[in-house]
Design a protein around this motif. Structure first.
Motif, PDB file in Angstrom:
ATOM      1  N   PRO A 209       0.825  -1.204   0.000  1.00 56.55           N
ATOM      2  CA  PRO A 209       0.000   0.000   0.000  1.00 56.55           C
ATOM      3  C   PRO A 209       0.862   1.258   0.000  1.00 56.55           C
ATOM      4  CG  PRO A 209       0.121  -0.878   2.203  1.00 56.55           C
ATOM      5  CD  PRO A 209       0.855  -1.855   1.320  1.00 56.55           C
ATOM      6  N   ALA A 210       0.225   2.391  -0.178  1.00 56.77           N
ATOM      7  CA  ALA A 210       0.927   3.679  -0.114  1.00 56.77           C
ATOM      8  C   ALA A 210       1.322   3.993   1.319  1.00 56.77           C
ATOM      9  CB  ALA A 210       0.033   4.786  -0.662  1.00 56.77           C
ATOM     10  N   ALA A 211       2.361   4.812   1.451  1.00 57.40           N
ATOM     11  CA  ALA A 211       2.729   5.341   2.763  1.00 57.40           C
ATOM     12  C   ALA A 211       1.675   6.357   3.198  1.00 57.40           C
ATOM     13  CB  ALA A 211       4.102   5.992   2.699  1.00 57.40           C
ATOM     14  N   GLU A 212       1.383   6.394   4.486  1.00 60.37           N
ATOM     15  CA  GLU A 212       0.384   7.309   5.045  1.00 60.37           C
ATOM     16  C   GLU A 212       0.985   8.098   6.197  1.00 60.37           C
ATOM     17  OE1 GLU A 212      -3.713   5.451   5.376  1.00 60.37           O
ATOM     18  OE2 GLU A 212      -2.457   3.648   5.278  1.00 60.37           O
ATOM     19  N   HIS A 213       0.317   9.211   6.534  1.00 63.64           N
ATOM     20  CA  HIS A 213       0.667  10.036   7.696  1.00 63.64           C
ATOM     21  C   HIS A 213       2.094  10.589   7.594  1.00 63.64           C
ATOM     22  CE1 HIS A 213      -3.010   8.285   9.033  1.00 63.64           C
ATOM     23  NE2 HIS A 213      -2.482   7.113   9.341  1.00 63.64           N
ATOM     24  N   CYS A 214       2.486  10.964   6.398  1.00 67.87           N
ATOM     25  CA  CYS A 214       3.847  11.462   6.159  1.00 67.87           C
ATOM     26  C   CYS A 214       3.872  12.976   5.973  1.00 67.87           C
ATOM     27  CB  CYS A 214       4.471  10.758   4.960  1.00 67.87           C
ATOM     28  SG  CYS A 214       4.540   8.960   5.148  1.00 67.87           S
ATOM     29  N   GLY A 215       2.788  13.646   6.325  1.00 67.90           N
ATOM     30  CA  GLY A 215       2.751  15.093   6.255  1.00 67.90           C
ATOM     31  C   GLY A 215       2.758  15.616   4.832  1.00 67.90           C
ATOM     32  N   PRO A 216       3.291  16.815   4.599  1.00 72.20           N
ATOM     33  CA  PRO A 216       3.272  17.430   3.267  1.00 72.20           C
ATOM     34  C   PRO A 216       4.049  16.635   2.226  1.00 72.20           C
ATOM     35  CG  PRO A 216       3.878  19.045   4.964  1.00 72.20           C
ATOM     36  CD  PRO A 216       3.883  17.711   5.618  1.00 72.20           C
ATOM     37  N   LEU A 217       4.913  15.727   2.673  1.00 75.26           N
ATOM     38  CA  LEU A 217       5.738  14.961   1.735  1.00 75.26           C
ATOM     39  C   LEU A 217       5.072  13.660   1.279  1.00 75.26           C
ATOM     40  CD1 LEU A 217       9.255  15.315   3.408  1.00 75.26           C
ATOM     41  CD2 LEU A 217       8.360  16.568   1.434  1.00 75.26           C
ATOM     42  N   THR A 218       3.855  13.397   1.726  1.00 77.31           N
ATOM     43  CA  THR A 218       3.233  12.101   1.466  1.00 77.31           C
ATOM     44  C   THR A 218       3.179  11.775  -0.028  1.00 77.31           C
ATOM     45  OG1 THR A 218       1.900  12.214   3.489  1.00 77.31           O
ATOM     46  CG2 THR A 218       1.157  10.712   1.764  1.00 77.31           C
ATOM     47  N   SER A 219       2.660  12.684  -0.836  1.00 82.81           N
ATOM     48  CA  SER A 219       2.504  12.402  -2.264  1.00 82.81           C
ATOM     49  C   SER A 219       3.853  12.210  -2.957  1.00 82.81           C
ATOM     50  CB  SER A 219       1.727  13.532  -2.951  1.00 82.81           C
ATOM     51  OG  SER A 219       0.407  13.608  -2.448  1.00 82.81           O
ATOM     52  N   SER A 220       4.803  13.112  -2.707  1.00 83.08           N
ATOM     53  CA  SER A 220       6.113  12.998  -3.345  1.00 83.08           C
ATOM     54  C   SER A 220       6.870  11.776  -2.846  1.00 83.08           C
ATOM     55  CB  SER A 220       6.933  14.261  -3.115  1.00 83.08           C
ATOM     56  OG  SER A 220       7.111  14.501  -1.730  1.00 83.08           O
ATOM     57  N   LEU A 221       6.686  11.423  -1.587  1.00 83.91           N
ATOM     58  CA  LEU A 221       7.339  10.242  -1.037  1.00 83.91           C
ATOM     59  C   LEU A 221       6.816   8.979  -1.706  1.00 83.91           C
ATOM     60  CD1 LEU A 221       9.214   8.904   1.035  1.00 83.91           C
ATOM     61  CD2 LEU A 221       7.325   8.989   2.677  1.00 83.91           C
ATOM     62  N   ASN A 222       5.505   8.887  -1.904  1.00 83.58           N
ATOM     63  CA  ASN A 222       4.948   7.716  -2.567  1.00 83.58           C
ATOM     64  C   ASN A 222       5.404   7.616  -4.024  1.00 83.58           C
ATOM     65  OD1 ASN A 222       3.433   6.231  -0.610  1.00 83.58           O
ATOM     66  ND2 ASN A 222       1.968   7.927  -0.536  1.00 83.58           N
ATOM     67  N   ARG A 223       5.566   8.740  -4.697  1.00 85.17           N
ATOM     68  CA  ARG A 223       6.109   8.701  -6.060  1.00 85.17           C
ATOM     69  C   ARG A 223       7.550   8.205  -6.037  1.00 85.17           C
ATOM     70  NH1 ARG A 223       3.194  13.580  -6.545  1.00 85.17           N
ATOM     71  NH2 ARG A 223       5.092  14.823  -6.131  1.00 85.17           N
ATOM     72  N   ARG A 224       8.327   8.681  -5.083  1.00 81.56           N
ATOM     73  CA  ARG A 224       9.712   8.243  -4.972  1.00 81.56           C
ATOM     74  C   ARG A 224       9.805   6.740  -4.698  1.00 81.56           C
ATOM     75  NH1 ARG A 224      13.831   5.774  -3.653  1.00 81.56           N
ATOM     76  NH2 ARG A 224      15.379   6.266  -2.080  1.00 81.56           N
ATOM     77  N   LEU A 225       8.901   6.209  -3.853  1.00 87.02           N
ATOM     78  CA  LEU A 225       8.922   4.792  -3.482  1.00 87.02           C
ATOM     79  C   LEU A 225       8.193   3.892  -4.482  1.00 87.02           C
ATOM     80  CD1 LEU A 225       8.193   5.170   0.340  1.00 87.02           C
ATOM     81  CD2 LEU A 225      10.414   4.802  -0.750  1.00 87.02           C
ATOM     82  N   GLY A 226       7.406   4.497  -5.390  1.00 85.33           N
ATOM     83  CA  GLY A 226       6.632   3.694  -6.330  1.00 85.33           C
ATOM     84  C   GLY A 226       5.454   2.997  -5.686  1.00 85.33           C
ATOM     85  N   LEU A 227       4.808   3.673  -4.743  1.00 85.56           N
ATOM     86  CA  LEU A 227       3.697   3.094  -4.011  1.00 85.56           C
ATOM     87  C   LEU A 227       2.397   3.857  -4.285  1.00 85.56           C
ATOM     88  CD1 LEU A 227       5.470   2.566  -0.563  1.00 85.56           C
ATOM     89  CD2 LEU A 227       5.027   0.850  -2.327  1.00 85.56           C
ATOM     90  N   PRO A 228       1.267   3.137  -4.257  1.00 85.05           N
ATOM     91  CA  PRO A 228       1.120   1.704  -3.995  1.00 85.05           C
ATOM     92  C   PRO A 228       1.618   0.854  -5.170  1.00 85.05           C
ATOM     93  CG  PRO A 228      -0.994   2.650  -4.618  1.00 85.05           C
ATOM     94  CD  PRO A 228      -0.039   3.799  -4.497  1.00 85.05           C
ATOM     95  N   ALA A 229       1.959  -0.405  -4.872  1.00 88.78           N
ATOM     96  CA  ALA A 229       2.467  -1.323  -5.891  1.00 88.78           C
ATOM     97  C   ALA A 229       1.760  -2.663  -5.745  1.00 88.78           C
ATOM     98  CB  ALA A 229       3.975  -1.499  -5.742  1.00 88.78           C
ATOM     99  N   THR A 230       1.123  -3.102  -6.805  1.00 88.48           N
ATOM    100  CA  THR A 230       0.364  -4.360  -6.758  1.00 88.48           C
ATOM    101  C   THR A 230       1.173  -5.561  -7.226  1.00 88.48           C
ATOM    102  OG1 THR A 230      -0.532  -3.942  -8.971  1.00 88.48           O
ATOM    103  CG2 THR A 230      -1.824  -3.166  -7.087  1.00 88.48           C
ATOM    104  N   ASP A 231       2.311  -5.328  -7.883  1.00 88.00           N
ATOM    105  CA  ASP A 231       3.133  -6.450  -8.343  1.00 88.00           C
ATOM    106  C   ASP A 231       4.603  -6.046  -8.302  1.00 88.00           C
ATOM    107  OD1 ASP A 231       3.382  -4.715 -10.485  1.00 88.00           O
ATOM    108  OD2 ASP A 231       2.198  -5.928 -11.855  1.00 88.00           O
ATOM    109  N   GLN A 232       5.472  -6.981  -8.658  1.00 90.44           N
ATOM    110  CA  GLN A 232       6.921  -6.781  -8.655  1.00 90.44           C
ATOM    111  C   GLN A 232       7.482  -6.559  -7.246  1.00 90.44           C
ATOM    112  OE1 GLN A 232       8.533  -7.224 -11.650  1.00 90.44           O
ATOM    113  NE2 GLN A 232       6.462  -7.682 -12.363  1.00 90.44           N
ATOM    114  N   ASN A 233       6.720  -6.923  -6.233  1.00 89.50           N
ATOM    115  CA  ASN A 233       7.220  -6.864  -4.859  1.00 89.50           C
ATOM    116  C   ASN A 233       7.799  -8.230  -4.481  1.00 89.50           C
ATOM    117  OD1 ASN A 233       6.073  -4.178  -4.361  1.00 89.50           O
ATOM    118  ND2 ASN A 233       4.085  -5.210  -4.379  1.00 89.50           N
ATOM    119  N   LEU A 234       8.770  -8.240  -3.565  1.00 89.85           N
ATOM    120  CA  LEU A 234       9.404  -9.503  -3.186  1.00 89.85           C
ATOM    121  C   LEU A 234       9.943  -9.420  -1.760  1.00 89.85           C
ATOM    122  CD1 LEU A 234      10.545 -12.344  -3.908  1.00 89.85           C
ATOM    123  CD2 LEU A 234      12.615 -11.167  -4.721  1.00 89.85           C
TER     124      LEU A 234
END
Length: 250
Positions: A209-234
């Protein structure tokens, strides 16, 4: 385990899980490792002969201590979640398992301990070799509240720690990440006394799932991490465990 079994010792599980999470929260105080340019070091491997059984949980009422065992297992997993791959610091988990009075399989969660691991590229994903100052970021697994060691199922949350991130910034804050581990091969007995068993497992089917409760950086942080991600996780999971029956515990 069944809903009936879970209800039977829910209060005991709750007390022990709370203690485990309190220990994990204390370890989160190592957030200072996330200062720019500083990495979190993995702890040294635990010697099975000196395993700490202090996190063994209380048993359900009416069970035979000689038929219940407390298991302590350690692993240093490799995690790919979204766009990030990281070799996590050693995780130690403790739980108890054995037959309930009605003959069904029972389990009680004990505790989980680990420390933060620095995320390569820090908060911005700066490539290795770039000498520009990078805001640090680390990731720390926390118990997600669900486990079934008979089937290899358990859940984790991943706290993100850094000087620009609020304390609650977490992957799986609302709904934890569920893992269903599959064995990569047979288990191997390394020692009979003390008992030490090694195994390898993995899960490449979980959803991140996406990262939550990360303040103003939440959206940019999720883009940096590639989240949410439904596949290619290991999750690759090389581990060992030891145990004692409850009649052997002091």
């Amino acid at each position: 385990m069944s809903k009936t079994s879970a209800a039977r010792f829910r209060s005991s599980v709750g007390r022990r899980a709370a203690a485990g999470l309190a220990g994990a929260a204390a370890l989160a105080g190592a957030a200072a490792v996330c200062a720019p340019g500083v990495a979190a070091a993995a702890p040294a491997a635990v010697s099975p002969s000196a395993t700490d059984f202090s996190d063994c949980p209380a048993l359900p009422d009416g069970v035979d201590p000689a038929r219940w065992r407390c298991e302590v297992h350690t692993a240093a997993p490799r995690l790919t979640i979204g766009k990030v791959t990281v070799n996590l610091a050693q995780i130690t988990m403790t739980h108890a398992e054995g037959p309930l009075p009605d003959g069904s399989n029972g389990q009680v969660w004990g505790a989980m301990h680990t420390v933060p691991t620095a995320v390569p590229g820090g908060l911005t994903g700066t490539p290795a070799g770039d000498h520009a100052p990078v805001p640090g970021m680390a990731i720390q697994p926390e118990y997600g509240g669900r486990s079934d060691f008979y089937t290899g199922r358990f859940s984790l949350r991943f706290r993100l720690i850094g000087p620009l991130l609020p304390h609650g910034c977490t992957i799986g804050a609302g709904e934890p990440v569920d893992f269903q581990l599959k064995r990569s091969g047979p288990s191997k007995w390394v020692s009979q006394d003390p008992p030490v068993i090694e195994f390898s497992a993995y899960d490449d089917t979980f959803t991140a799932p996406a990262a939550e409760h990360c303040g103003p950086l939440t959206s940019s942080l999720n883009r940096r991490l590639g989240l949410p991600a439904t596949d290619q996780n290991l999750m690759s999971y090389d581990a060992s465990y030891t145990f004692k029956t409850y009649d052997q515990l002091t």
